[in-house]
Design a protein around this motif. Structure first.
Motif: not given
Ligand SMILES: C[S@@+](CC[C@H](N)C(=O)[O-])C[C@H]1O[C@@H](n2cnc3c(N)ncnc32)[C@H](O)[C@@H]1O
Length: 266
Positions: A228, A230, A246
């Motif tokens: 998102t 942050t 992302e």
């Molecule tokens: C734990 S969340 C991160 C949340 C972020 N710190 C926030 O505050 O919104 C992990 C994110 O990584 C993304 N994601 C998953 N696989 C990915 C990839 N191979 N490359 C980039 N982003 C990826 C997911 O869609 C998700 O939005």
């Protein structure tokens, strides 16, 4: 001191292993929280990434840590927020120590491990525990801490004497005493929505502190799993440039439009 130039934000749809548009040695700090292996919320993310086992999930993440190493300047830092997982496998209930795998992978990628932080989330249920009754030995310790693992690419960063941006980035004694002690107990987690719209966002205070602790005004901060956004919004508010990658198309599109809104006012 002249005012520093307005910080920029760049958001890209792509894979954390490729970091599209991020040049080698162009980032001063990475602050991120990846999908957590063995947590059901992220199974689908890893499946799309071609990983269904714990080992394969960490192998994919390891490629992202290696890409971060290339993106960082010498002396740049990587901060990874990760939680361990509790899940039953073929052998029954067990801990999946994600923080151990991430630490190993980052060291293999060339990072120097540094003392890490434990984020102990305040809880409304201090007495909750896994097990029943009061008889030993079959109850489990409550896993109520997440890790913020810290690594550096190579040796210390150097600055000219009285560097204006470094001076602008000074923290107070109170901030230093609170932030640099190993256990953070005063930050609540973000309330997650219903299954299906959970984002895994971390509270803004986590990237805010890390950015103040480990970068200076005018630096560039990267979040390879931007979610998102942050990290990006906090970096911008603190006078740092930011790049977010992302993989999810819809989330990435929201990041792009929100970045524009915040930097050009609409
Ligand atoms: C734990 S969340 C991160 C949340 C972020 N710190 C926030 O505050 O919104 C992990 C994110 O990584 C993304 N994601 C998953 N696989 C990915 C990839 N191979 N490359 C980039 N982003 C990826 C997911 O869609 C998700 O939005």
């Amino acid at each position: 001191m002249d005012a520093p130039p307005a910080p920029w934000i760049r958001a890209v749809q792509g894979d954390a292993r490729d970091l599209p548009g991020v040049a080698p040695s162009s980032v001063h700090l990475v602050v991120t929280s990846p999908p957590y292996p063995m947590i059901p919320q992220w199974d689908e993310s890893f499946r799309r990434w071609g990983a269904t086992t714990y080992e394969a999930m960490h192998a994919r993440l390891a490629e992202a840590w290696a890409a971060c190493h290339v993106a960082l300047v010498p002396g740049g830092l990587l901060a990874v927020n990760i939680g361990d997982a509790l899940r039953s496998g073929s052998e029954g209930f067990r801990l999946w120590p994600n923080h151990v795998e991430v630490a190993r992978a980052c060291e293999s990628a060339g990072f120097r491990p540094l003392p890490y932080l434990l984020w102990k989330k305040p809880t409304n249920r201090p007495n909750a525990f896994l097990g029943s009754g009061f008889l030993p030995p079959n109850a489990y310790v409550t896993a109520d801490c997440e890790f913020i693992l810290l690594f550096r690419r190579g040796g210390l960063r150097t600055f000219p004497r009285r560097d204006a941006n470094r001076e602008r980035s000074r923290f107070t004694k109170g901030e230093r005493d609170r932030w640099f002690s190993q256990v953070w107990e005063d930050i609540r987690g973000v309330r997650q929505g219903r299954k299906g719209d959970r984002t895994g966002a971390f509270p803004p205070e986590i990237p805010r502190r890390l950015i103040r602790m480990f970068s200076v005004v005018g630096d560039t901060v990267l979040d390879p799993f931007a979610g998102t956004g942050t990290t990006l919004w906090e970096a911008h508010a603190l006078g740092r440039n930011s790049v977010g990658v992302e993989i999810d198309r819809e989330r990435a599109a929201t990041l792009v439009s929100e970045s524009r809104r915040r930097t050009v006012g609409g």
